[in-house]
Each structure stands twice: as C-alpha cells, then as structure tokens.
Design an enzyme around this catalytic site. Structure first.
Site, PDB file in Angstrom:
ATOM      1  N   THR A 267      22.252 -20.037  32.825  1.00  0.00           N
ATOM      2  CA  THR A 267      23.215 -20.913  32.166  1.00  0.00           C
ATOM      3  C   THR A 267      23.826 -20.155  30.993  1.00  0.00           C
ATOM      4  O   THR A 267      23.153 -19.410  30.294  1.00  0.00           O
ATOM      5  CB  THR A 267      22.595 -22.268  31.752  1.00  0.00           C
ATOM      6  OG1 THR A 267      23.663 -23.195  31.539  1.00  0.00           O
ATOM      7  CG2 THR A 267      21.759 -22.188  30.494  1.00  0.00           C
TER       8      THR A 267
ATOM      9  N   CYS B  36      23.817 -27.142  22.597  1.00  0.00           N
ATOM     10  CA  CYS B  36      23.141 -27.625  23.814  1.00  0.00           C
ATOM     11  C   CYS B  36      21.784 -26.925  23.942  1.00  0.00           C
ATOM     12  O   CYS B  36      21.550 -25.884  23.329  1.00  0.00           O
ATOM     13  CB  CYS B  36      23.955 -27.303  25.060  1.00  0.00           C
ATOM     14  SG  CYS B  36      25.561 -28.100  25.126  1.00  0.00           S
TER      15      CYS B  36
ATOM     16  N   HIS C 194      20.515 -27.835  31.532  1.00  0.00           N
ATOM     17  CA  HIS C 194      21.381 -27.538  30.375  1.00  0.00           C
ATOM     18  C   HIS C 194      21.910 -28.878  29.864  1.00  0.00           C
ATOM     19  O   HIS C 194      22.908 -29.381  30.354  1.00  0.00           O
ATOM     20  CB  HIS C 194      22.529 -26.625  30.839  1.00  0.00           C
ATOM     21  CG  HIS C 194      23.524 -26.262  29.764  1.00  0.00           C
ATOM     22  ND1 HIS C 194      24.270 -25.105  29.835  1.00  0.00           N
ATOM     23  CD2 HIS C 194      23.912 -26.862  28.618  1.00  0.00           C
ATOM     24  CE1 HIS C 194      25.081 -25.032  28.776  1.00  0.00           C
ATOM     25  NE2 HIS C 194      24.879 -26.098  28.032  1.00  0.00           N
TER      26      HIS C 194
END
Lengths: 160, 282
Positions: A23, A29, A46
């Site tokens: 990711t 995040c 994620h």
C-alpha cells in the site's frame, strides 16, 4: 512475484507465496499488517478514519475505510484462509501527523488509538510498528516470508 | 543570491497560461450566458478536442456521442465543463516527475486535483455553492513546485537537515534557496494575469493568516489531501497546520472526519480521469 496493491479504504489477504501486498503513501491513514507464520496467511488493511459512526450507510459499502469495521473484516478474512488468529503477528504502519497549532485535527493519532483498541479487544498484541511523525510511508508484506518493509521518502527502506 | 536569480528567470520561461481560459473565467465572473462561454472555448482547438475526449470517456458513460462544446454543456452541465476547461489547461504544466519532492510523474497532478476536489467537498459541507475561483486556486496551489523542483533537488540535503531540525519544508526552502514554492506560485499566477484572489491564495496557502479567505480554505484543503497521503511526497507533512481555521469555518471534529470521507469518495470516483489526463490511456 505478484504485486497486489491495497488502495485507500481497502484490504487484501493472501496465502499465495508468490504475492506481495503493498500500500502506497500512508499519511495519517494506518496500515494494519497481519501475518500468521504457520499457515503463511497474510493480510493488509489501509484504513483512513477511526470510527464508522460518521456515516454508517457508507461504512456498509466501504467497511475498509474505518478501523472499527475494517479490522474485524481483515481478521475474519485471514481466518477464512486458515490462519490461527491467536498466532497472528500484527504490525502497524502510518498514522503520521502534521505539525499542528492544536490537537483538534490529529487524525493520525486517533487512527492509531482506534487500531490499538480494536486489536486489543480481539486479543492481539502489536509486534512492531513504524508510526507517527511527519512522514508518509509505503509498506509491503511478502506472503512467503512475512517480511514487512517500510519505505519513507528521503529516508529509504527499512524492515520492521 | 544566484539561485534566486535563476529561479526568477525560470518563471519567465514558463509557457503562458492559455488566454482562452482566462477569458472563460472572466465571462463566468460576469455571469455571461453559457452559450457565449462555449463559443469562446471552441476558439481553442486543442482545448475543444480535450473536452470532447473527456465528455465521451467512460467516466461520464453517455450513450450518445458528444461532438461540440455546446453539446457538452447540455449533457455535462456548466460546472463540469468549467472544471474540465481549467483542468485541461493546467495539467500540461504537471507532466513530469518532481524528484526534489520525491514525487513520481503524475503525483503532483493527483495532489493538485485532489485539492480541487477537497475544495468542492468543503464548500458543500459548509452549505456554500461551488466556487470556481476556489477550485482554480486549489488546483494550482503548488504550481511553484514545477519551477522550484530542480533547485530543491540540488539543495536536498541542506533542506532536509533543516526540516529534521524542526522547520517546516516551506521554511526550509526559503532559508536555503531564498524563496519558497508558494511565493513562486504567486509570482507565476501574477505573470499569468490570474485574478487577485487566486494569486493571494496560491501565495499564502502555507501562511493562511497573511492571505484572504481563499488562502485559508486552500490551506485546509491542502492539509486534508496531504493527510490522506495523496501525492504527499516528501514535503507535505512537514507543514504547520493552522487547525484553528477549522473552528473558524464552524467545522467540528466530526465534520472534519466526514469531510475526509467526502474527499476520499470524490477522489475514488475520478481515478479514471487521472490516467486519461496523464496519457496512460483510458
């Protein structure tokens, strides 16, 4: 080697030793990276926000966006692939923060707190983490070995 | 300072912003009938073909083929057309990679578009109508980076040293190079004869208290995008966020989370346009 990209608000699990889950560019995040070394099942989420109560209807369509709906799904999905959740190794990456005039924003910190709480409720401890600070991170998980690499712009790659 | 002179001369080498688009903005400001605006757009062949390409793309999924700007207005609506015009004119400046900021090709454009989308989401949440001035300022807020990139790349270690010492990236740019990307952006906007509010918003997007209301909103939008990691590169999180601005806009914590979610959804929706704009094929 097959690169499987986990987008914002998504998760993927795998037991294919050819797979690498990745990711990109986690700001505030958080990536929850899990691996069960005996069955070699791994997964990555994620997520973007701590709590789905801001929009329950949308949370049903995109559960991976929120910690409280995404983490349980990630765990269930690992279990479905045969992983023993008690042996799951958990690593947290991301949750960065801007320098801020107050703690009003602090999404990164709130995301990390939410993730830790939900993991704890599921009886899981965090084995390693690369979190906080003012950096954005890219993370990958090698399914064959469970190796987790974190890349930070200007700082290079490190294993956690 | 030598670097500063070089930077300033580089600004002059930039191709001018398409006059047709400035004219379109002016007409919008005067609330001219959209038919008139479409006629102006049609004077520019490149822009027209770009609009038709996007209007006929799977993103809009229209059943009939659009063959004129006039038709595009009817089928897409004025707001979309205006956004496409501004995006089409702007993207040409963002085609390369920006290694100084550790941004691969297309990433600065994504960040810019995301910021423009954030401006839409912000105004919607504030119950204000869509504002093209804000959209444009948000879209072009980082235009200074296209000029400063190579200088940042050369002075990379000096800048990073200062950032690690506690300066924001913009402050470090200024200390090492004598100028920062926001100020350069303001100068570019001035050179391109942009409206005052846009110049101000670009110039002060990192120092929102020095600027007007647009600078403040762009500051917030920029932070939302960086926070989601969208084209955030190396520099964007080394930023001092004036989070009091959120309160001044009457946004509570829940609103801000909801706003991040709105932005995420808008951003997901436009992914297919990005690849087309960057020439990756549809």
């Amino acid at each position: 080697m097959k690169l499987k990209v986990v987008g914002i608000g998504e998760f993927q699990t795998s037991n294919d030793p050819e797979d690498i889950l990745v990711t990109y560019s986690l700001g505030s995040c958080v990536a929850v990276v899990v691996y069960e070394p005996f069955t070699r099942v791994g997964g990555m989420l994620h997520f973007m926000l701590p709590d789905s109560e801001i929009n329950l209807e949308k949370a049903r369509k995109k559960p991976g966006v929120f910690a409280d709906t995404g983490i349980p799904l990630l765990l269930q999905s690992c279990k479905a692939l045969g992983a023993d959740l008690k042996k799951l190794q958990v690593k947290l990456v991301g949750g960065a923060e801007l320098l801020s005039s107050s703690d009003f924003f602090m999404i990164g910190k709130r995301n990390l707190t939410a993730a830790r709480k939900i993991l704890w409720q599921n009886g899981l401890l965090i084995k390693a983490q690369e979190v906080g600070g003012q950096v954005n991170r890219t993370v990958s998980l090698e399914i064959a070995t469970g190796k987790v690499l974190v890349k930070i712009p200007g700082e290079g790659v490190k294993e956690i | 300072m030598k670097a500063l002179e070089q930077v300033l001369s580089r600004i002059k080498e930039l191709p001018p912003f398409p006059l047709v688009v400035l004219k379109v903005w002016e007409l919008i400001g005067k609330e001219a009938p959209f038919k008139e605006i479409a006629q102006v757009v049609e004077l520019d062949e490149g822009l027209t073909s770009e609009i038709l390409k996007i209007a006929n793309s799977p993103f809009f999924g229209l059943k009939r083929k659009i063959s004129s700007v006039q038709e595009a207005v009817v089928y897409l609506g004025e707001k979309y057309l205006l956004e496409i015009v501004t995006r089409s004119a702007s993207k040409r400046y963002y085609q390369s990679a920006h290694e100084g900021y550790e941004l691969q090709r297309g990433e600065l454009w994504k960040h810019s578009v995301a910021c423009a989308l954030a401006s839409e989401a912000l105004n919607k949440r504030l119950n204000q109508k869509s504002d093209h001035v804000l959209f444009t300022a948000a879209l072009l807020h980082d235009i200074g980076k296209i000029v400063l990139n190579s200088f940042v790349k050369e002075a990379f270690h000096e800048i990073i040293k200062r950032v690690k010492g506690g300066l924001t990236f913009v402050e470090a740019e200024r200390e090492v190079l004598g100028i920062d990307h926001a100020e350069i952006g303001g100068q570019i906007a001035k050179r391109w004869n942009f409206p005052e509010e846009i110049i101000d918003a670009i110039q002060y997007h990192h120092e929102p208290r020095k600027g007007g209301p647009y600078a403040r909103k762009v500051h917030v939008c920029n932070v939302l995008c960086s926070s989601l990691g969208i084209g955030a590169g190396l520099d964007e999180l080394y930023e001092r966020f004036d989070s009091e601005l959120l309160k001044e806009l009457s946004l509570n914590r829940r609103d801000v989370m909801a706003l991040l979610f709105d932005l995420y959804q808008l951003y997901e929706k436009t992914q297919s346009l990005f690849s087309m704009e960057m020439g990756y094929g549809v």
